[in-house]
Write a protein that holds these residues in place. Structure first.
Motif, PDB file in Angstrom:
ATOM      1  N   PRO A 133      25.507  44.960  69.017  1.00 59.53           N
ATOM      2  CA  PRO A 133      25.211  45.450  67.666  1.00 59.53           C
ATOM      3  C   PRO A 133      25.537  46.936  67.543  1.00 59.53           C
ATOM      4  CG  PRO A 133      23.411  44.095  68.508  1.00 59.53           C
ATOM      5  CD  PRO A 133      24.322  44.343  69.658  1.00 59.53           C
ATOM      6  N   TRP A 134      26.312  47.292  66.532  1.00 61.35           N
ATOM      7  CA  TRP A 134      26.734  48.681  66.331  1.00 61.35           C
ATOM      8  C   TRP A 134      26.011  49.274  65.124  1.00 61.35           C
ATOM      9  CZ3 TRP A 134      29.418  52.370  68.829  1.00 61.35           C
ATOM     10  CH2 TRP A 134      29.795  53.506  68.110  1.00 61.35           C
ATOM     11  N   ILE A 135      25.568  50.523  65.265  1.00 56.50           N
ATOM     12  CA  ILE A 135      24.901  51.237  64.181  1.00 56.50           C
ATOM     13  C   ILE A 135      25.710  52.482  63.853  1.00 56.50           C
ATOM     14  CG2 ILE A 135      22.779  52.370  63.416  1.00 56.50           C
ATOM     15  CD1 ILE A 135      21.335  50.811  65.687  1.00 56.50           C
ATOM     16  N   ASP A 136      26.070  52.641  62.576  1.00 52.37           N
ATOM     17  CA  ASP A 136      26.774  53.843  62.140  1.00 52.37           C
ATOM     18  C   ASP A 136      25.772  54.951  61.858  1.00 52.37           C
ATOM     19  OD1 ASP A 136      29.545  53.314  62.178  1.00 52.37           O
ATOM     20  OD2 ASP A 136      29.366  52.081  60.378  1.00 52.37           O
ATOM     21  N   GLY A 137      25.793  55.993  62.677  1.00 54.23           N
ATOM     22  CA  GLY A 137      24.987  57.172  62.412  1.00 54.23           C
ATOM     23  C   GLY A 137      25.658  58.046  61.369  1.00 54.23           C
ATOM     24  N   THR A 138      24.997  59.103  60.961  1.00 55.25           N
ATOM     25  CA  THR A 138      25.502  59.932  59.875  1.00 55.25           C
ATOM     26  C   THR A 138      25.979  61.293  60.371  1.00 55.25           C
ATOM     27  OG1 THR A 138      23.264  60.759  59.424  1.00 55.25           O
ATOM     28  CG2 THR A 138      23.993  58.831  58.197  1.00 55.25           C
TER      29      THR A 138
END
Length: 364
Positions: A133-138
């Motif tokens: 699972p990949w999470i796009d940080g800001t």
């Protein structure tokens, strides 16, 4: 709509994906893949040929699966550059840094991975391929990384893997070692690894994250010989980390994954590191000159610590500007950021041709 045949049992999450790859089209100036524009010297070519000839009669045997000579040479190179005291137990080598990235996901991607986009597009792509699972940080609006905000995201999301790229691709910005140390501490607190992709490290004056590994064993640094070493065709990437991380790489590697030819060619190139790194200084000077020229044309250029420039300020769609440049024989990179394009620093003739073309396109 998917075009895969119904009989093909492709994993559902892969069906909508497209294969990664920059356009491979003919151009007078190919400035789209951040390659080093300078060919290996005749002396280096001779050294590689001699090493290949030496092992030619032994190609019926499998290569050294531990790549002992190459990893020792890489450790010596790192120590000479960063005043560290690592050894072969801290180094892993593979077929390009992308294989290193894939191995990291295979070994450690059990929960989630966090990255701060825009950044290297292969990180989320390989995450998906390995079912992580990949999470796009800001990031900030100017694409720089707010490390306080990043630390907060790490602490709240608690990823197993946190990726940062410095100098960042496609923006070229670099993090201070103090900022990386803050993120190393945050990932350590949540029981995760901080993976620092330093593909362009030699083009930056900032201190390498390799210097943090002794203090933070959860720091993992990815490097490549494709850029500064002008060795993209050889496909050599490497990892610098705590020995336990290196041991984990052995669990997920393919048997004899690094050919004997690759190993000896890379070892020969490392013997010419001073010569090869001399071209880096020339590319840095050319980068600054090109940035000034683009700024003088009224374009906005993102400050870069790498061998490329991200720029904007077009009066038309960036995709149209890209196409017009290609029509003039200049291939640069549309990185998928609306209003921005990226150009690799080339040799003198390539840079001149790019400037002439962009002036004509802007006046169109």
């Amino acid at each position: 709509m998917s075009t895969w045949p119904q009989w093909l049992p492709l994993r559902e999450e892969l069906a909508p994906m497209s294969a990664y790859g920059a356009p491979q089209v003919e151009a007078d100036a190919s400035l789209n893949t951040n390659e080093n524009p300078f060919s290996p010297s005749p002396e280096l070519v001779k050294a590689i040929a001699a090493r290949v000839t030496e092992i030619g009669s032994r190609l019926n045997r499998y290569p050294d699966r531990e790549a002992t000579e190459l990893r020792t040479s890489l450790a010596n190179y790192i120590n000479s550059q960063s005043a560290t005291s690592i050894d072969i137990s801290n180094v892993w080598a593979a077929n390009g840094s992308n294989e290193i990235i894939q191995s990291i996901f295979l070994a450690f991607g059990r929960k989630s991975a966090l990255g701060f986009t825009p950044s290297y597009s292969m990180h989320p792509l390989i995450a998906k391929v390995t079912a992580t699972p990949w999470i796009d940080g800001t990031r900030r609006k100017d694409f720089t990384l707010d490390c306080d905000a990043a630390a907060s995201q790490i602490e709240s999301l608690r990823p197993t893997l946190t990726f940062i790229t410095t100098p960042n691709n496609p923006t070229g910005s670099a993090l201070l070692i103090s900022e990386i140390e803050m993120l190393a501490r945050s990932t350590q607190l949540v029981g995760g690894l901080l993976v620092i992709d330093e593909a362009y490290a030699e083009f930056s004056s900032e201190k390498s994250a390799i210097t943090l590994i002794e203090k933070f064993p959860n720091v993992v640094v990815i490097r490549t010989m494709s850029k500064a070493f002008a060795f993209a065709g050889a496909r050599v990437g490497y990892l610098v980390a705590h020995p336990s991380v290196i041991d984990a790489m052995r669990l997920v590697r393919l048997p004899y994954h690094l050919s004997a030819l690759t190993q000896v060619a890379a070892s020969a190139a490392l013997e010419f590191s001073d010569e090869l790194l001399a071209t880096v200084q020339g590319l840095i000077a050319a980068r600054e000159d090109l940035a000034s020229e683009l700024s003088a044309l009224g374009l906005e250029v993102i400050p870069s610590c790498s061998n490329f420039l991200l720029f904007s300020g077009f009066k038309r769609a960036s995709a149209d500007v890209w196409k017009d440049l290609l029509d003039k024989g200049v291939l640069i990179r549309d990185v998928g950021l609306e209003g921005y394009l990226r150009v690799t620093i080339g040799n003198g003739a390539e840079n001149k041709k790019f400037l002439m073309a962009i002036k004509e396109v802007l006046n169109k």
